[in-house]
Design a protein around this motif. Structure first.
Motif: not given
Length: 98
Positions: A15-18, A40-44, A49-57
């Motif tokens: 899952v990628t949150f953006e 948890a910091a999201m990567k700029k 032109k967004s902030f992203k966070f990727k994880t496996r659930l």
């Protein structure tokens, strides 16, 4: 925005949150039950032109989350699968992995 990648052979979903950069001046953190409610910091990402966070659930579950913007303001993901009251007079975003 939420992107999901399902695997045929695994019991996980990537899952990628953006969140678009125009929602924040400095930083965005994701705060979620799958992170024990610790930010948890999201990567700029300059290119998108967004902030992203990727994880496996784990598959076939539902998870609650919110974004903490600039260490002071809470917002939900407009693309969340659902919303749920959180006990603080607001809603949490929900992401489904089914």
């Amino acid at each position: 925005m939420i992107n999901k990648r399902f695997f045929k052979t695994k019991d996980e979903v990537e899952v990628t949150f953006e969140l678009p950069q125009d929602h924040a001046d400095k930083s965005v953190a994701i705060v979620a039950d799958f992170l024990d409610w610790q930010p948890a910091a999201m990567k700029k990402v300059a290119k998108s032109k967004s902030f992203k966070f990727k994880t496996r659930l784990p598959k076939d579950k539902q998870f609650e989350f919110r974004y903490l913007v600039d260490d002071e303001r809470w917002i939900n993901d407009p693309a969340a699968d659902q919303y749920k009251p959180n006990g603080f007079g607001e809603d949490n975003s929900l992401v489904n992995t089914y």
